[in-house]
Scaffold this motif. Structure first.
Motif, PDB file in Angstrom:
ATOM      1  N   LEU A 213       0.826  -1.205   0.000  1.00  0.00           N
ATOM      2  CA  LEU A 213       0.000   0.000   0.000  1.00  0.00           C
ATOM      3  C   LEU A 213       0.862   1.258   0.000  1.00  0.00           C
ATOM      4  O   LEU A 213       0.501   2.261  -0.632  1.00  0.00           O
ATOM      5  N   CYS A 214       1.976   1.209   0.715  1.00  0.00           N
ATOM      6  CA  CYS A 214       2.879   2.368   0.724  1.00  0.00           C
ATOM      7  C   CYS A 214       3.407   2.657  -0.677  1.00  0.00           C
ATOM      8  O   CYS A 214       3.477   3.821  -1.106  1.00  0.00           O
ATOM      9  N   ILE A 215       3.763   1.612  -1.403  1.00  0.00           N
ATOM     10  CA  ILE A 215       4.262   1.780  -2.774  1.00  0.00           C
ATOM     11  C   ILE A 215       3.158   2.318  -3.672  1.00  0.00           C
ATOM     12  O   ILE A 215       3.377   3.229  -4.488  1.00  0.00           O
ATOM     13  N   ARG A 216       1.963   1.776  -3.512  1.00  0.00           N
ATOM     14  CA  ARG A 216       0.843   2.169  -4.376  1.00  0.00           C
ATOM     15  C   ARG A 216       0.520   3.650  -4.223  1.00  0.00           C
ATOM     16  O   ARG A 216       0.199   4.328  -5.219  1.00  0.00           O
ATOM     17  N   TYR A 217       0.604   4.169  -3.002  1.00  0.00           N
ATOM     18  CA  TYR A 217       0.215   5.556  -2.766  1.00  0.00           C
ATOM     19  C   TYR A 217       1.426   6.479  -2.554  1.00  0.00           C
ATOM     20  O   TYR A 217       1.288   7.570  -2.025  1.00  0.00           O
ATOM     21  N   ALA A 218       2.597   6.029  -2.979  1.00  0.00           N
ATOM     22  CA  ALA A 218       3.816   6.853  -2.958  1.00  0.00           C
ATOM     23  C   ALA A 218       4.122   7.369  -1.543  1.00  0.00           C
ATOM     24  O   ALA A 218       4.431   8.549  -1.350  1.00  0.00           O
ATOM     25  N   ILE A 219       4.036   6.472  -0.588  1.00  0.00           N
ATOM     26  CA  ILE A 219       4.337   6.820   0.807  1.00  0.00           C
ATOM     27  C   ILE A 219       5.632   6.132   1.203  1.00  0.00           C
ATOM     28  O   ILE A 219       5.767   4.910   1.088  1.00  0.00           O
ATOM     29  N   SER A 220       6.596   6.920   1.662  1.00  0.00           N
ATOM     30  CA  SER A 220       7.911   6.373   2.014  1.00  0.00           C
ATOM     31  C   SER A 220       8.109   6.371   3.529  1.00  0.00           C
ATOM     32  O   SER A 220       8.258   7.441   4.130  1.00  0.00           O
ATOM     33  N   PRO A 221       8.121   5.195   4.152  1.00  0.00           N
ATOM     34  CA  PRO A 221       8.374   5.129   5.596  1.00  0.00           C
ATOM     35  C   PRO A 221       9.871   5.201   5.885  1.00  0.00           C
ATOM     36  O   PRO A 221      10.695   4.651   5.136  1.00  0.00           O
ATOM     37  N   TYR A 250      -4.944   8.497   5.638  1.00  0.00           N
ATOM     38  CA  TYR A 250      -5.136   9.940   5.526  1.00  0.00           C
ATOM     39  C   TYR A 250      -4.056  10.631   4.688  1.00  0.00           C
ATOM     40  O   TYR A 250      -3.987  11.853   4.641  1.00  0.00           O
ATOM     41  N   SER A 251      -3.214   9.832   4.009  1.00  0.00           N
ATOM     42  CA  SER A 251      -2.213  10.406   3.102  1.00  0.00           C
ATOM     43  C   SER A 251      -2.427   9.997   1.660  1.00  0.00           C
ATOM     44  O   SER A 251      -1.955  10.674   0.739  1.00  0.00           O
ATOM     45  N   LYS A 252      -3.133   8.885   1.453  1.00  0.00           N
ATOM     46  CA  LYS A 252      -3.192   8.304   0.108  1.00  0.00           C
ATOM     47  C   LYS A 252      -3.865   9.214  -0.926  1.00  0.00           C
ATOM     48  O   LYS A 252      -3.547   9.150  -2.119  1.00  0.00           O
ATOM     49  N   ASN A 253      -4.790  10.051  -0.492  1.00  0.00           N
ATOM     50  CA  ASN A 253      -5.508  10.908  -1.448  1.00  0.00           C
ATOM     51  C   ASN A 253      -4.782  12.214  -1.752  1.00  0.00           C
ATOM     52  O   ASN A 253      -5.233  12.997  -2.589  1.00  0.00           O
ATOM     53  N   LYS A 254      -3.657  12.468  -1.068  1.00  0.00           N
ATOM     54  CA  LYS A 254      -2.848  13.638  -1.384  1.00  0.00           C
ATOM     55  C   LYS A 254      -1.925  13.302  -2.548  1.00  0.00           C
ATOM     56  O   LYS A 254      -1.352  12.217  -2.606  1.00  0.00           O
ATOM     57  N   SER A 255      -1.795  14.221  -3.452  1.00  0.00           N
ATOM     58  CA  SER A 255      -0.961  13.967  -4.631  1.00  0.00           C
ATOM     59  C   SER A 255       0.519  14.076  -4.288  1.00  0.00           C
ATOM     60  O   SER A 255       0.901  14.725  -3.309  1.00  0.00           O
ATOM     61  N   GLY A 256       1.353  13.429  -5.092  1.00  0.00           N
ATOM     62  CA  GLY A 256       2.800  13.510  -4.914  1.00  0.00           C
ATOM     63  C   GLY A 256       3.316  12.528  -3.886  1.00  0.00           C
ATOM     64  O   GLY A 256       2.578  11.749  -3.271  1.00  0.00           O
ATOM     65  N   GLY A 280       0.014  13.603   5.997  1.00  0.00           N
ATOM     66  CA  GLY A 280      -1.358  13.420   5.544  1.00  0.00           C
ATOM     67  C   GLY A 280      -2.162  14.702   5.602  1.00  0.00           C
ATOM     68  O   GLY A 280      -1.616  15.809   5.629  1.00  0.00           O
ATOM     69  N   ILE A 281      -3.474  14.552   5.668  1.00  0.00           N
ATOM     70  CA  ILE A 281      -4.362  15.716   5.611  1.00  0.00           C
ATOM     71  C   ILE A 281      -4.469  16.421   6.956  1.00  0.00           C
ATOM     72  O   ILE A 281      -5.065  17.496   7.047  1.00  0.00           O
ATOM     73  N   GLY A 282      -3.881  15.839   8.003  1.00  0.00           N
ATOM     74  CA  GLY A 282      -3.899  16.479   9.310  1.00  0.00           C
ATOM     75  C   GLY A 282      -5.233  16.336  10.027  1.00  0.00           C
ATOM     76  O   GLY A 282      -6.206  15.815   9.482  1.00  0.00           O
ATOM     77  N   ILE A 283      -5.271  16.804  11.267  1.00  0.00           N
ATOM     78  CA  ILE A 283      -6.473  16.726  12.099  1.00  0.00           C
ATOM     79  C   ILE A 283      -6.930  18.133  12.438  1.00  0.00           C
ATOM     80  O   ILE A 283      -6.118  18.987  12.800  1.00  0.00           O
TER      81      ILE A 283
END
Length: 355
Positions: A213-221, A250-256, A280-283
């Motif tokens: 999922l991290c790869i799919r949504y360009a999220i780097s842990p 809450y990060s997957k829908n943000k671009s980039g 992510g989009i924050g709280i």
């Protein structure tokens, strides 16, 4: 019934009556020796009549004063299944009776609070089960829809559809895990095994479980720092899993490209800290005070439609029971940071206090 109460009253005051009678006899003997009264002329009889009248009048007045309190006690004993009846005992007379009434009311209040807490917990579980069933219907329906599409396309599956199926299955699996963890929370102490573990390795292993999922949504842990802690591996994994799941959700829908940073540090007193920072989009600031409340989804939950409101509640409950402190800071559309303070001494103190 009234006769029994009078007998009980006399029995309670028997020592006082005997003492009064002894003092009366001593007074009569003293008066005779002093030639104050003449026993031949019936002075003693008159003296006894007056003293006994005073004694009986005093006992009757005292009985009348205590009868309401006694009636309330007897009524409460008969209706012990109705806990609120204890509040009806409002006629104590002596200091001792007042202390007894205060004790009964405090015990009743404590019991009612515990009962109310237990009922709330049961309501939480029931409400969560209903929510869980509702949320599981959506991914199952999507999986079924994709499978129908595959059957109509000569059993060929494009990569996008396959990834979507995997993600929905991930949601089902995560929902199942959360339900099981919530169900086991009441037996937390029984299911606890403390051991010394490398924190950085624990986090790395959990990240690997979410790598697709991290790869799919360009999220780097990323992990910074190392530390060893004494904790329960299974329950600690639940906490870290929740943070990673929320970061993805809450990060997957943000671009980039986005990142999730796990920063490990050690304080001078030996306390280990983990800062989990996402992009992510924050709280929303107004939602922060309530994010650890059960079933609270806030604005983000309404936006994504995926939140049950139980994830962070579960995190807070686990951290409290392990003696950890958790705090949060967030900036809307910038990201969120969770900080956990892990103290090896606190975990043993907290566990011992639960037994």
């Amino acid at each position: 019934m009234e006769g029994n109460r009078i007998v009980m009253f006399i029995r309670d005051y028997l020592s006082f009556i005997l003492l009064y009678s002894m003092m009366l006899m001593v007074a009569i003997i003293f008066l005779i020796l002093q030639n104050t009264i003449d026993y031949k002329n019936g002075d003693i009889v008159y003296f006894l009549i007056i003293e006994m009248t005073i004694l009986i009048t005093g006992l009757i007045a005292d009985y009348a004063k205590h009868i309401k309190y006694s009636n309330q006690l007897i009524s409460t004993i008969k209706h012990m299944d109705e806990l609120h009846d204890i509040a009806l005992i409002d006629s104590p007379v002596t200091t001792e009776q007042k202390l007894v009434v205060t004790l009964l009311k405090k015990q009743n209040s404590t019991y009612l609070n515990k009962t109310e807490k237990s009922c709330r917990q049961q309501e939480f579980r029931n409400h969560f089960t209903l929510q869980w069933v509702h949320h599981m219907k959506t991914p199952i329906s999507i999986i079924d829809l994709h499978l129908q599409e595959v059957s109509q396309e000569n059993n060929t599956i494009d990569s996008e559809t396959l990834e979507s199926i995997k993600e929905e299955l991930y949601k089902v699996e995560s929902g199942l895990k959360m339900m099981l963890d919530t169900a086991r929370l009441d037996k937390f102490e029984i299911d606890l095994q403390i051991s010394r573990l490398p924190l950085h390795e624990l986090i790395r292993n959990i990240i690997n479980e979410h790598k697709e999922l991290c790869i799919r949504y360009a999220i780097s842990p990323h992990i910074e720092g190392e530390a060893w802690i004494e904790t329960d591996k299974k329950w600690f994994n639940v906490v870290i899993n929740q943070f990673i799941s929320n970061s993805i959700k809450y990060s997957k829908n943000k671009s980039g490209a986005k990142s999730v940073l796990f920063k490990i540090g050690t304080q001078p007193d030996g306390t280990v800290t983990i800062c989990v920072k996402d992009e992510g989009i924050g709280i929303l600031e107004s939602d922060i005070p309530r994010i650890f409340d059960p079933f609270f989804t806030g604005e983000n939950g309404r936006i994504t439609g995926e939140s049950t409101g139980m994830g962070l509640y579960l995190v807070k409950q686990i951290c409290d029971r392990l003696g950890y402190k958790v705090s949060v800071s967030s900036e809307k559309n910038i990201g969120t940071s969770f900080i956990i303070h892990l103290n090896n001494q606190n975990i043993y103190q907290t566990i011992m206090s639960d037994y």
